[in-house]
Design a protein around this motif. Sequence first.
Motif, PDB file in Angstrom:
ATOM      1  N   SER A  97       0.840  -1.205   0.000  1.00  0.00           N
ATOM      2  CA  SER A  97       0.000   0.000   0.000  1.00  0.00           C
ATOM      3  C   SER A  97       0.870   1.248   0.000  1.00  0.00           C
ATOM      4  CB  SER A  97      -0.934  -0.001   1.201  1.00  0.00           C
ATOM      5  OG  SER A  97      -0.437   0.800   2.245  1.00  0.00           O
ATOM      6  N   THR A  98       0.294   2.394  -0.354  1.00  0.00           N
ATOM      7  CA  THR A  98       1.065   3.627  -0.418  1.00  0.00           C
ATOM      8  C   THR A  98       0.868   4.467   0.838  1.00  0.00           C
ATOM      9  OG1 THR A  98      -0.764   4.627  -1.591  1.00  0.00           O
ATOM     10  CG2 THR A  98       1.039   3.787  -2.942  1.00  0.00           C
ATOM     11  N   THR A  99       0.026   3.992   1.744  1.00  0.00           N
ATOM     12  CA  THR A  99      -0.158   4.725   3.003  1.00  0.00           C
ATOM     13  C   THR A  99       1.120   4.598   3.837  1.00  0.00           C
ATOM     14  OG1 THR A  99      -2.444   3.954   2.920  1.00  0.00           O
ATOM     15  CG2 THR A  99      -1.736   5.026   4.949  1.00  0.00           C
ATOM     16  N   PRO A 100       1.702   5.713   4.290  1.00  0.00           N
ATOM     17  CA  PRO A 100       2.942   5.618   5.065  1.00  0.00           C
ATOM     18  C   PRO A 100       2.759   4.821   6.360  1.00  0.00           C
ATOM     19  CG  PRO A 100       2.405   7.918   4.559  1.00  0.00           C
ATOM     20  CD  PRO A 100       1.251   7.093   4.118  1.00  0.00           C
ATOM     21  N   VAL A 101       3.798   4.085   6.697  1.00  0.00           N
ATOM     22  CA  VAL A 101       3.769   3.282   7.921  1.00  0.00           C
ATOM     23  C   VAL A 101       4.206   4.131   9.111  1.00  0.00           C
ATOM     24  CG1 VAL A 101       4.831   1.319   9.126  1.00  0.00           C
ATOM     25  CG2 VAL A 101       4.203   1.119   6.698  1.00  0.00           C
ATOM     26  N   LEU A 102       3.468   3.966  10.200  1.00  0.00           N
ATOM     27  CA  LEU A 102       3.823   4.613  11.456  1.00  0.00           C
ATOM     28  C   LEU A 102       3.996   3.516  12.501  1.00  0.00           C
ATOM     29  CD1 LEU A 102       2.523   7.823  12.883  1.00  0.00           C
ATOM     30  CD2 LEU A 102       1.907   5.816  14.204  1.00  0.00           C
ATOM     31  N   PHE A 103       5.058   3.574  13.269  1.00  0.00           N
ATOM     32  CA  PHE A 103       5.310   2.551  14.286  1.00  0.00           C
ATOM     33  C   PHE A 103       5.437   3.200  15.650  1.00  0.00           C
ATOM     34  CE2 PHE A 103       7.731  -0.042  17.125  1.00  0.00           C
ATOM     35  CZ  PHE A 103       7.355  -1.344  16.837  1.00  0.00           C
ATOM     36  N   SER A 104       4.781   2.613  16.658  1.00  0.00           N
ATOM     37  CA  SER A 104       5.001   3.053  18.031  1.00  0.00           C
ATOM     38  C   SER A 104       4.761   1.899  18.993  1.00  0.00           C
ATOM     39  CB  SER A 104       4.106   4.244  18.384  1.00  0.00           C
ATOM     40  OG  SER A 104       4.652   4.931  19.496  1.00  0.00           O
ATOM     41  N   ALA A 143      -5.886   8.734  16.845  1.00  0.00           N
ATOM     42  CA  ALA A 143      -6.096   9.665  15.731  1.00  0.00           C
ATOM     43  C   ALA A 143      -5.226   9.274  14.531  1.00  0.00           C
ATOM     44  CB  ALA A 143      -5.774  11.094  16.177  1.00  0.00           C
ATOM     45  N   LEU A 144      -4.005   8.854  14.786  1.00  0.00           N
ATOM     46  CA  LEU A 144      -3.053   8.575  13.704  1.00  0.00           C
ATOM     47  C   LEU A 144      -3.413   7.332  12.901  1.00  0.00           C
ATOM     48  CD1 LEU A 144       0.238   9.439  15.629  1.00  0.00           C
ATOM     49  CD2 LEU A 144      -0.683  10.660  13.650  1.00  0.00           C
ATOM     50  N   GLN A 145      -4.132   6.403  13.520  1.00  0.00           N
ATOM     51  CA  GLN A 145      -4.468   5.175  12.782  1.00  0.00           C
ATOM     52  C   GLN A 145      -5.408   5.452  11.599  1.00  0.00           C
ATOM     53  OE1 GLN A 145      -6.478   2.268  15.291  1.00  0.00           O
ATOM     54  NE2 GLN A 145      -7.998   3.759  15.965  1.00  0.00           N
ATOM     55  N   GLU A 146      -6.048   6.626  11.622  1.00  0.00           N
ATOM     56  CA  GLU A 146      -6.916   7.012  10.503  1.00  0.00           C
ATOM     57  C   GLU A 146      -6.099   7.379   9.272  1.00  0.00           C
ATOM     58  OE1 GLU A 146     -10.217   6.794  10.924  1.00  0.00           O
ATOM     59  OE2 GLU A 146      -9.897   6.259  13.044  1.00  0.00           O
ATOM     60  N   ARG A 147      -4.902   7.946   9.502  1.00  0.00           N
ATOM     61  CA  ARG A 147      -4.120   8.500   8.399  1.00  0.00           C
ATOM     62  C   ARG A 147      -2.959   7.627   7.974  1.00  0.00           C
ATOM     63  NH1 ARG A 147      -1.778  13.740  10.060  1.00  0.00           N
ATOM     64  NH2 ARG A 147      -2.673  13.486  12.134  1.00  0.00           N
ATOM     65  N   ASP A 190      -7.974   0.298  16.910  1.00  0.00           N
ATOM     66  CA  ASP A 190      -8.828  -0.668  16.226  1.00  0.00           C
ATOM     67  C   ASP A 190      -7.957  -1.777  15.634  1.00  0.00           C
ATOM     68  OD1 ASP A 190     -10.416  -2.082  14.495  1.00  0.00           O
ATOM     69  OD2 ASP A 190     -11.146  -0.336  13.382  1.00  0.00           O
ATOM     70  N   PRO A 191      -8.065  -2.985  16.184  1.00  0.00           N
ATOM     71  CA  PRO A 191      -7.175  -4.056  15.732  1.00  0.00           C
ATOM     72  C   PRO A 191      -7.442  -4.504  14.288  1.00  0.00           C
ATOM     73  CG  PRO A 191      -8.688  -4.879  17.405  1.00  0.00           C
ATOM     74  CD  PRO A 191      -8.956  -3.409  17.266  1.00  0.00           C
ATOM     75  N   GLU A 192      -8.537  -4.038  13.702  1.00  0.00           N
ATOM     76  CA  GLU A 192      -8.793  -4.323  12.283  1.00  0.00           C
ATOM     77  C   GLU A 192      -8.002  -3.351  11.411  1.00  0.00           C
ATOM     78  OE1 GLU A 192     -11.244  -6.611  11.084  1.00  0.00           O
ATOM     79  OE2 GLU A 192     -11.445  -7.293  13.172  1.00  0.00           O
ATOM     80  N   ARG A 193      -7.946  -2.117  11.857  1.00  0.00           N
ATOM     81  CA  ARG A 193      -7.337  -1.052  11.082  1.00  0.00           C
ATOM     82  C   ARG A 193      -5.827  -0.981  11.313  1.00  0.00           C
ATOM     83  NH1 ARG A 193      -9.338   4.252   9.263  1.00  0.00           N
ATOM     84  NH2 ARG A 193     -11.367   3.338   9.603  1.00  0.00           N
ATOM     85  N   SER A 194      -5.437  -1.097  12.590  1.00  0.00           N
ATOM     86  CA  SER A 194      -4.027  -1.022  12.956  1.00  0.00           C
ATOM     87  C   SER A 194      -3.491  -2.430  13.160  1.00  0.00           C
ATOM     88  CB  SER A 194      -3.862  -0.250  14.263  1.00  0.00           C
ATOM     89  OG  SER A 194      -4.333   1.062  14.113  1.00  0.00           O
ATOM     90  N   THR A 195      -2.174  -2.562  13.088  1.00  0.00           N
ATOM     91  CA  THR A 195      -1.552  -3.841  13.413  1.00  0.00           C
ATOM     92  C   THR A 195      -1.119  -3.776  14.876  1.00  0.00           C
ATOM     93  OG1 THR A 195      -0.809  -4.031  11.130  1.00  0.00           O
ATOM     94  CG2 THR A 195       0.237  -5.482  12.746  1.00  0.00           C
ATOM     95  N   LEU A 196      -1.885  -4.441  15.716  1.00  0.00           N
ATOM     96  CA  LEU A 196      -1.672  -4.407  17.162  1.00  0.00           C
ATOM     97  C   LEU A 196      -1.083  -5.748  17.584  1.00  0.00           C
ATOM     98  CD1 LEU A 196      -2.234  -3.513  20.134  1.00  0.00           C
ATOM     99  CD2 LEU A 196      -4.543  -4.381  19.822  1.00  0.00           C
TER     100      LEU A 196
END
Length: 330
Positions: free
Chosen positions: A1-8, A31-35, A74-80
């Motif tokens: 995907s082209t959505t940038p990855v964010l890790f925390s 908030a960040l998991q939306e973008r 959201d464990p569907e949207r984010s990788t938790l």
Amino acid sequence: STTPVLFSGMQPSGDSLHLGNYLGALVNWVALQERYDAYYCVVDLHAITVAQDPAALRESARRTAAQYIAAGIDPERSTLFVQSHVPAHAELAWVLSTITGFGEASRMTQFKDKSAKQGTDATTVGLFTYPVLMAADILLYDTALVPVGDDQRQHLELTRDLAGRFNSRFGETFRVPEAYIPEVTARIYDLQDPTSKMSKSAASDAGLVNLLDEPKRTAKKIRSAVTDTEREIRFDRAAKPGISNLLDIHSAVSGKSIADLEAEYAGRGYGDLKVELAELVVERVEPIRARTLELMADPAELDRLLAVGADKADAVARETLAKVYDAVGF
Ligand code: ADP
Ligand code: NA
């Protein structure tokens, strides 16, 4: 995907996360998991750099993940996921440790501070290489952005240096991540010692609002917050750290500006502010507590969610590790 990855990530944290973790980190994560294509990790490999009770650690990792979800991840949207469920973290950390200078690692101020407190004999090699493991966490996922507080900035710089060094030695392999600096960061102070950051390592629990505290306890802690001998409700971090902290918490929870709050409380007493803030915080935190307890009461479902996250993370991490192994000659 082209959505940038964010890790925390956060370490599994004792019995409960606190209001500082929530307002300073989790609210932003949600908030960040939306973008972004967000990876949120419970970093239990990092936790064992200091001695842990095994049963407590296991429970704490699950409870921390449950609180991420309850707070809105959201464990569907984010990788938790839980770090130890994905073996590539430890594997990549080893490879990166072989391109990290001993002197370079020795300059990490967090290590210097923590090891000075613990003494040489209690300090583990794991604590020393902690920043290298953090670099592995980040680099495995082609991460573009890492939300970091001031205390982690030097570690992110090391991560960037290691990524660049690996790329120039072994060929283009890693994306070099950037720090994500949020527009607003809440920094919450201890209610009893409002010049110290609210922290699980505080000497006393009295100034700490835990997400899993009973609502009555939370309200009482807020109503008992240390203030000052003036009467005026105004923001002045130096002269009125207690009141300023309460205003900051109010602002973070209500979304009102400090100026609006000063106007709203003009001519009113500290008691009003405390009572109203206590209600506001309880109202925000209670559903998180309830949802966490619900998740903890259904271990099979929580484990299923964490397994889904670990599988998603593992697939990406394995691919990166395969490239790395190939590049170094394995
Ligand atoms: P603690 O200080 O309780 O050990 P951590 O260092 O594990 O907390 O921090 C976990 C996350 O919570 C980090 O992203 C950190 O920036 C955030 N955080 C911790 N304490 C606070 C605080 N008092 N105010 C704002 N954010 C905080
Ligand atoms: Na800490």
